[in-house]
Design a protein around this motif. Structure first.
Motif: not given
Lengths: 292, 676
Positions: B421-432
């Motif tokens: 719904a909101s927020g960010k998930i960064l995996f290994d530097g990339t925003d997924i």
């Protein structure tokens, strides 16, 4: 090479297990023998029987069973047994082909409905509900009168009228299978939607549908018989079980064999398919393999 | 004390088509008035069957009592017919049972009041009105507020903990002499579990009832039981007082179990010692001790002497054990592996740990609520509420919390199985966070997930080898057919399975083996992060230790990071480097394992740790009864302010209005509370 060998070995073992579970109930053996015998007789009848199924002989009208005519003759002097065996071809063909049509289309629709959900699901399933609301025989009668008589049309009519059952069963199992972890796992490990739908979901819904197909095979044969009985089925003089019952009904008091003998064949075939259907369900349950 | 119930030489069989399975093999035990007795064993050890055979509740056929006597109040109750009047009076009247699943043990279409009144009317011959009165008193006794109103409620309107309280009230309604709690708290959360057990203990002590706790959880026993029976494969292998079992265990199985469970009070540097292998086949008992194939102390004599008979240990009159060897302390110490072998090796590459692999920033996940005929959206439940954390390369990050706290939703959001719904998930530097399914391919390669239910996470119709191969094929990693075969062999080898079993179907494996296959599949594409979502909670204790050790070993060898989600705090402590505690969709406290377990700051963390039982009776006796009350509120009516304010002993006016922010409370340690 090693791997190949291992695979073959397990396939052989699997077939053995398959047979073991399939025939674990004694009745199934009878059912299976009946089906095989029917198919063989239907194929070999031109060689086995000296009579032409459609050639009438007014000298021999409505004879009672004797050595030359094991099940007697009908009102046009045709040998009843020969006609029944030729009728097996029609009945089995109609049964197999129409359940196949219904099964394939029904499963496809059910899979799409269950997998997509939402509006697609609603549209497909409401159409199916509408079709279910009409009794099968009436639906087939309606389709038959619109399309005309004939083997192909009969198959088509019966096939279409049985679609909703498969669609509903498939959709139900798709919805439950879809929630399981291994579907999620498939997604995580990069399987495409199509792959998941076919490889994991459909495969796991197949067994309930296959079982239903064997059971519906009997139904389809009965429906064909009813349609032929109602004179909406196979064109005379081609022999079909339903048509024969319908025709023999008029002569019941003079030679009951003409109507009863094809009736007994219908009952036996339907029963045999039902029994084998039950056995198939046991076989297809991966957990039951080898334990029974 | 008087012996209330005595079981002599009970044998219970299950007859199947071709084989006979002995679920309880010559079992003898007794219950004294007013004591708390525990039956401990893994699944399939026959602990429940033993209890039910007396009440003739085991379905017959296939169940069948093959021999033995059960004496209760001077009569052999096995001589009663299964449907006889006498037996029915004992069932529910003299012996009450509380079942595991509170969901299924209450009739969903009857109100609580009616269900309770039914058995009261029957056994105590009361009128309907009196029965209702008694039901109300009982509900009050088991700590259900507004008892009168609750009598009119249907089971689905109550929470799991409440339902279990109702079950206790029902079981108590006819003043039974014996109360059997069959895994009664297993399905509940730790805090609720502690509440329910405390309640049962108090009631039992008050009324002088004998309580039988049937459980697989050894730690739980240490806190509540007076005497313990340890069962294995349908036999009682050891029995004694709680202290005797925990401090002077002398059967190899008991010793093994005690070493296999991670505990809050044990030093963390030690490896768990799993019991190797699986429980033997009950249909094929053979001549010898059932534990022989798994026993680390087995000697030659065990193979020739037949099944060991229970015999007293030392001069104690309570402690018995069924083993051919006399395992004194000296023998145990001599035959134990060297202490160094038990130590966990230090992780390599501390420098690596500062590289952030996964960064979750302010993540929220909401689910819509629909209502009405047209399924109109009427609102949202927020399952995860502003969660932030980081996972470093090669690190194990534990996420703990009770059921419904949103920990699994966090995992699913990271795997992009749930929309954010909101927020960010960064995996290994990339925003997924908002990548499309197709664009996720290159990212998903590096992530994997292990699920809770080993039975549900493998396709029942797919050969296990194909399942393991699936990620390799789907991610188009460019393996040739030969290389694929080779890789599958390698993976099976890594998780300790034989490569030849790849053509088998999942149902041919035990739960622990299946979990190994799932792990092999997770490892296939060489991911840099594996999410373990309750990966070991469905397994038996001895198998749990095997899988925990396997996960640790793999991490050492392959260096991936784990996001380890679990509700079992002892396991999380054992395996994790850093831990976050979640409550109602929020992280309330986070820190290194040492800080968090050594010096918990948030009242919820403290309460959780207080509720976790440890396999250490001494420690348990000195521990105060836990203080937390109430249950987790539904996320649909989340309290304003601090989520924990409804249950917090410290809560003040301020907590009910304002949500506390995360604050640094020490190096590597943060908590969200106003009273730090």
């Amino acid at each position: 090479m090693e791997v190949q060998k291992g695979k073959q070995h397990t396939t052989a073992k699997r077939m053995q297990e398959f047979a073991g579970v399939f025939f674990s109930r004694k009745l199934v053996i009878f059912g299976f023998i009946i089906i095989v015998a029917m198919i063989l007789l239907a194929l070999l009848v031109p060689v086995l029987s000296p009579y032409d199924p459609n050639l009438s002989s007014l000298k021999e009208v409505l004879r009672h069973p004797d050595i030359s005519h094991w099940l007697g003759t009908d009102d046009l002097g045709r040998d009843v047994l020969t006609r029944i065996l030729y009728g097996t071809r029609v009945s089995l063909l109609v049964g197999l082909a129409s359940t196949l049509v219904a099964g394939v289309l029904g499963m496809a629709l059910g899979l799409i409905a269950g997998y997509m959900e939402g509006i697609v699901d609603s549209v497909i399933m409401r159409i199916m509900d509408a079709m279910l609301a009409v009794p099968i025989v009436i639906l087939a009668l309606f389709l038959g009168s619109a399309l005309g008589k004939g083997l192909g049309n009969i198959i088509f009519c019966i096939g279409i009228s049985m679609i909703p059952r498969y669609a509903r069963v498939t959709r139900g199992s798709v919805l439950s299978v879809k929630k399981l972890d291994y579907i999620t796992a498939g997604r995580i490990y990069g399987a495409s939607r199509f792959q998941i739908a076919v490889k994991h979901i459909l495969k796991n819904c197949l067994s309930s549908n296959l079982v239903m197909m064997t059971m519906n095979l009997g139904d389809a044969i009965l429906t064909e018989a009813s349609l032929s009985y109602l004179a909406m089925g196979i064109n005379p003089p081609t022999a079909s079980w339903g048509g024969m019952v319908s025709n023999g009904y008029e002569w019941l008091s003079m030679n009951p064999c003409v109507a009863i003998a094809p009736g007994i064949f219908i009952v036996l075939t339907v029963w045999a398919f039902n029994v084998c259907g039950d056995a198939l369900r046991d076989v297809l349950d991966p957990k039951l393999k080898g334990t029974l | 004390m008087k012996r209330l119930l005595e079981v002599k030489d009970l044998t219970m069989e299950f007859r199947q088509r071709s084989k006979t399975l002995i679920a309880a093999n010559h079992i003898s035990y007794y219950l004294e008035e007013g004591e708390i007795v525990a039956f401990v064993g893994e699944s399939g050890s026959g602990k429940s069957v033993t209890q039910y055979s007396g009440l003739q509740l085991v379905p017959c056929p296939p169940g069948h009592v093959a021999g033995g006597e059960i004496w209760f109040q001077g009569e052999n109750i096995l001589s009663y017919g299964p449907g006889s009047e006498k037996l029915r009076q004992i069932r529910g009247g003299q012996i009450g049972v509380i079942f595991q699943e509170p969901m299924t043990s209450l009739n969903p279409v009857m109100t609580i009041g009616k269900q309770m009144a039914e058995s009261i009317c029957l056994h105590l011959k009361m009128s309907k009105k009196e029965a209702r009165q008694r039901a109300e008193e009982l509900l009050e006794k088991v700590g259900i507020p507004d008892a009168k109103e609750r009598l009119k409620a249907y089971p689905h309107q109550l929470s799991g903990g409440m339902r279990q309280r109702v079950m206790i009230a029902m079981a108590l309604s006819c003043n039974p002499k014996v109360l059997i709690a069959d895994e009664a708290t297993t399905a509940l959360d730790v805090t609720t579990q502690a509440q329910i057990l405390e309640l049962m203990k108090n009631i039992v002590k008050e009324t002088g009832t004998t309580l039988v706790i049937v459980t697989h959880n050894l730690s739980l026993v240490a806190r509540y039981a007076d005497r313990v029976y340890v069962m294995y494969a349908g036999e009682i292998v050891e029995a004694g007082t709680t202290d005797e079992i925990f401090y002077h265990a002398s059967h190899p199985y008991t010793i093994g179990l005690l070493k296999a469970i991670p505990s809050l009070s044990a030093p963390r540097e030690q490896k768990l010692v799993p019991i190797s292998g699986n429980v033997g086949n009950l249909a094929d008992r053979g001549q010898n001790c059932m534990f022989l194939p798994r026993c680390p102390y087995a000697s030659k004599e065990c193979e020739s002497k037949g099944t060991p008979q229970p015999a007293p240990v030392g001069d104690s009159d309570t402690h018995i054990r069924a083993c051919h060897r006399t395992l004194t302390r000296e023998v145990l110490e001599k035959e134990q592996p060297a202490p160094q072998a038990l130590l966990r090796t230090k992780k390599q590459g501390d420098a690596q740990e500062n590289q952030v692999l996964l960064q979750v920033e302010d993540l929220s996940v909401t689910f819509p609520i629909y209502s009405g005929v047209f399924r109109k959206k009427i609102g949202e439940v927020s399952a995860v509420n502003h969660v932030s954390f980081q996972l470093h390369r090669g690190e194990t990050f534990g996420l703990v919390g009770e059921s419904g706290c949103g920990k699994s939703t966090v995992a699913r959001a990271i795997m992009r199985l749930e929309e954010t719904a909101s927020g960010k998930i960064l995996f290994d530097g990339t925003d997924i966070t908002h990548r499309k399914e197709k664009e996720l391919y290159p990212v998903r390669r590096n992530m994997a997930m292990i699920f809770q239910d080993p039975y549900g996470s493998l396709d029942p119709r797919q050969r296990v080898g194909d399942a393991v191969m699936e990620p390799l094929v789907n991610f188009k990693l460019g393996y040739s057919k030969k290389e694929l075969d080779h890789r599958v062999d390698e993976l099976f080898d890594l998780v300790g399975l034989d490569g030849t079993c790849r053509y088998r179907l999942p149902h041919e494996f035990s739960g622990g083996q299946r979990q190994r296959i799932v792990i092999a599949r997770a490892l296939a594409a060489n991911p840099s992060m594996i999410i373990c979502d309750e990966a070991i909670s469905a397994l038996d204790v001895s198998i749990q230790a095997q899988v925990i050790n396997l996960l640790e070993e793999l991490k050492e060898r392959l260096g991936m990071a784990y996001l380890f989600i679990a509700h079992d705090l002892s396991v999380v402590r054992h395996i994790s480097d850093r831990i976050a505690v979640m409550y109602l969709g929020q992280i309330v406290e986070t820190g290194g394992w040492k800080e968090l377990y050594g010096n918990p700051r948030h009242p919820y963390t403290q309460a959780l740790l207080d509720s976790v039982p440890t396999p250490n009776p001494e420690y348990e006796r000195n521990r105060s009864a836990h203080k937390i009350s109430g249950e987790v509120p539904s996320p649909m009516n989340r309290p304003d302010g601090c989520a924990f304010c409804t249950r917090c002993p410290k809560a003040s006016e301020k907590c009910r209005i304002k949500m506390p922010a995360m604050e640094q409370v020490g190096e590597n340690h943060q908590a969200a509370c106003f009273f730090l």
